[in-house]
Design a protein around this motif. Structure first.
Motif, PDB file in Angstrom:
ATOM      1  N   THR A   1       9.698  -4.667  -7.620  1.00 18.60           N
ATOM      2  CA  THR A   1       8.569  -4.213  -6.785  1.00 18.60           C
ATOM      3  C   THR A   1       7.700  -3.239  -7.579  1.00 18.60           C
ATOM      4  OG1 THR A   1       9.751  -2.330  -5.777  1.00 18.60           O
ATOM      5  CG2 THR A   1       9.918  -4.473  -4.661  1.00 18.60           C
ATOM      6  N   ARG A   2       8.321  -2.457  -8.449  1.00 18.98           N
ATOM      7  CA  ARG A   2       7.545  -1.527  -9.288  1.00 18.98           C
ATOM      8  C   ARG A   2       6.696  -2.314 -10.288  1.00 18.98           C
ATOM      9  NH1 ARG A   2      12.919   0.956  -9.012  1.00 18.98           N
ATOM     10  NH2 ARG A   2      12.795   2.761  -7.607  1.00 18.98           N
ATOM     11  N   LEU A   3       7.289  -3.355 -10.868  1.00 21.47           N
ATOM     12  CA  LEU A   3       6.538  -4.195 -11.803  1.00 21.47           C
ATOM     13  C   LEU A   3       5.376  -4.886 -11.089  1.00 21.47           C
ATOM     14  CD1 LEU A   3       6.087  -5.661 -14.489  1.00 21.47           C
ATOM     15  CD2 LEU A   3       7.811  -7.340 -13.763  1.00 21.47           C
ATOM     16  N   ALA A   4       5.640  -5.481  -9.943  1.00 24.23           N
ATOM     17  CA  ALA A   4       4.606  -6.232  -9.231  1.00 24.23           C
ATOM     18  C   ALA A   4       3.471  -5.331  -8.758  1.00 24.23           C
ATOM     19  CB  ALA A   4       5.224  -6.977  -8.052  1.00 24.23           C
ATOM     20  N   ARG A   5       3.808  -4.151  -8.288  1.00 25.53           N
ATOM     21  CA  ARG A   5       2.753  -3.224  -7.842  1.00 25.53           C
ATOM     22  C   ARG A   5       1.874  -2.801  -9.011  1.00 25.53           C
ATOM     23  NH1 ARG A   5       4.891   1.609  -4.378  1.00 25.53           N
ATOM     24  NH2 ARG A   5       2.742   1.648  -3.627  1.00 25.53           N
TER      25      ARG A   5
ATOM     26  N   THR B   1       1.551  -7.463   1.534  1.00 31.12           N
ATOM     27  CA  THR B   1       2.989  -7.218   1.559  1.00 31.12           C
ATOM     28  C   THR B   1       3.627  -7.966   0.389  1.00 31.12           C
ATOM     29  OG1 THR B   1       2.911  -7.034   3.963  1.00 31.12           O
ATOM     30  CG2 THR B   1       5.076  -7.379   2.971  1.00 31.12           C
ATOM     31  N   LEU B   2       4.522  -7.289  -0.295  1.00 32.16           N
ATOM     32  CA  LEU B   2       5.156  -7.818  -1.497  1.00 32.16           C
ATOM     33  C   LEU B   2       6.546  -8.335  -1.176  1.00 32.16           C
ATOM     34  CD1 LEU B   2       5.591  -8.129  -4.591  1.00 32.16           C
ATOM     35  CD2 LEU B   2       6.134  -5.679  -4.644  1.00 32.16           C
ATOM     36  N   PHE B   3       6.820  -9.570  -1.599  1.00 34.94           N
ATOM     37  CA  PHE B   3       8.129 -10.186  -1.424  1.00 34.94           C
ATOM     38  C   PHE B   3       8.717 -10.488  -2.803  1.00 34.94           C
ATOM     39  CE2 PHE B   3       5.466 -11.283   2.158  1.00 34.94           C
ATOM     40  CZ  PHE B   3       6.271 -11.062   3.261  1.00 34.94           C
TER      41      PHE B   3
ATOM     42  N   GLY C   1       0.801  -1.217   0.000  1.00 36.83           N
ATOM     43  CA  GLY C   1       0.000   0.000   0.000  1.00 36.83           C
ATOM     44  C   GLY C   1       0.833   1.266   0.000  1.00 36.83           C
ATOM     45  N   THR C   2       1.856   1.305   0.851  1.00 37.79           N
ATOM     46  CA  THR C   2       2.644   2.532   1.012  1.00 37.79           C
ATOM     47  C   THR C   2       3.924   2.531   0.190  1.00 37.79           C
ATOM     48  OG1 THR C   2       3.892   1.640   2.887  1.00 37.79           O
ATOM     49  CG2 THR C   2       1.770   2.717   3.372  1.00 37.79           C
ATOM     50  N   GLY C   3       4.391   1.339  -0.220  1.00 36.54           N
ATOM     51  CA  GLY C   3       5.669   1.242  -0.910  1.00 36.54           C
ATOM     52  C   GLY C   3       6.865   1.261   0.021  1.00 36.54           C
ATOM     53  N   ARG C   4       6.628   1.262   1.331  1.00 38.49           N
ATOM     54  CA  ARG C   4       7.736   1.325   2.297  1.00 38.49           C
ATOM     55  C   ARG C   4       8.507   0.015   2.312  1.00 38.49           C
ATOM     56  NH1 ARG C   4       8.542   0.658   8.069  1.00 38.49           N
ATOM     57  NH2 ARG C   4       6.435  -0.192   8.280  1.00 38.49           N
ATOM     58  N   THR C   5       9.836   0.118   2.243  1.00 31.44           N
ATOM     59  CA  THR C   5      10.688  -1.059   2.284  1.00 31.44           C
ATOM     60  C   THR C   5      10.795  -1.572   3.713  1.00 31.44           C
ATOM     61  OG1 THR C   5      11.967  -0.338   0.359  1.00 31.44           O
ATOM     62  CG2 THR C   5      13.011  -1.945   1.808  1.00 31.44           C
TER      63      THR C   5
END
Length: 273
Positions: free
Chosen positions: A174-178, A246-248, A44-48
């Motif tokens: 992460t940019r692609l997946a989002r 959450t993206l992994f 949601g936020t893009g925070r690592t």
């Protein structure tokens, strides 16, 4: 006065000791990720939330197919149109196995489904060939899309990821997946459990290559697996952590199940925080 100063120095030092010890304990509890690179991001936020060599440029194998799916869908070409597997769709780089014989006739929708869910390379090749400008035009569109997503350390030369020259970074992915997550069709096809396919030598049942989609506790919202000898075992997965997607991204895990194990470690670590 000197005694007072000494008292404050001792007091401050005594206050810092437990903080330093806590920081050391926290660092020691970092997950033992075996992959060459990895990152965890709040979707949601893009925070690592975690990063290991997140800007290292590496081959990404079939993680490529998320971008392939975006280009296919962005073309607005009907998914209900049939397409045929031809000799041009046979992998002559790795000679990877396919369950689709030359001559198979499938809906483009079915090809996209099994390319995402089961990494069917001939389906991805056929979809790229059935594009304005052919496969070369498709690859140009892939790189344009990557540029638009600010994937500045990424480059693509084929729609499957079989080529080791398809490279990216964990952070770029992460940019692609989002972006891919915003496509309902990609989410649906990538996370489905199985697909019955007609059009080859007979009925074929394709299954998801990611065992995490079968685990209810993960609430997987998007996934893609990948493997080549150069890339190692790779994974993109969106899962629930404390109720938040959450993206992994895992790149270059050395063991057969290493990418799933690394994802498990990262998620368990985040759940304890």
């Amino acid at each position: 006065m000197l005694k007072l100063h000494l008292f404050f120095i001792v007091f401050i030092f005594a206050s810092l000791v437990p903080l330093i010890a806590h920081a050391k304990r926290a660092a020691a509890k970092q997950p033992a990720v075996q992959a060459r690179a990895a990152i965890a991001v709040d979707l949601g936020t893009g925070r690592t939330l975690y990063a290991k060599h997140a800007d290292a440029r590496l081959p990404i194998a079939s993680l490529t197919k998320l971008l392939t799916a975006m280009v296919v869908l962005d073309s607005k070409h009907s998914l209900l149109k049939p397409a045929r597997i031809t000799d041009a769709d046979v992998d002559r780089l790795k000679w990877s196995r396919s369950r689709l014989p030359v001559g198979s006739l499938l809906l483009r929708k079915t090809m996209l489904h099994i390319a995402l869910m089961s990494s069917e390379n001939r389906a991805a090749f056929a979809l790229s060939r059935d594009y304005p400008g052919g496969r070369a035009g498709f690859v140009r569109a892939m790189n344009r899309t990557a540029k638009r997503l600010h994937m500045n350390r990424s480059r693509f030369v084929d729609p499957t990821g079989l080529s080791p020259r398809n490279v990216s970074t964990a952070r770029d992915l992460t940019r692609l997946a989002r972006a891919a997550y915003r496509y309902p069709t990609i989410r649906e096809f990538a996370t489905s459990h199985h697909k019955l396919v007609l059009g080859g030598d007979g009925p074929l049942v394709y299954r998801n290559t990611d065992p995490l989609v079968y685990r209810d506790s993960w609430h997987v919202g998007l996934q893609k697996t990948g493997f080549t000898n150069e890339a190692g075992h790779c994974l993109i997965v969106v899962a629930s952590v404390h109720g938040r997607p959450t993206l992994f991204v895992i790149l270059g895990a050395p063991a057969v199940h290493g990418h799933f194990q690394d994802a498990e470690r990262l998620r368990s670590w985040l759940m304890r925080r």
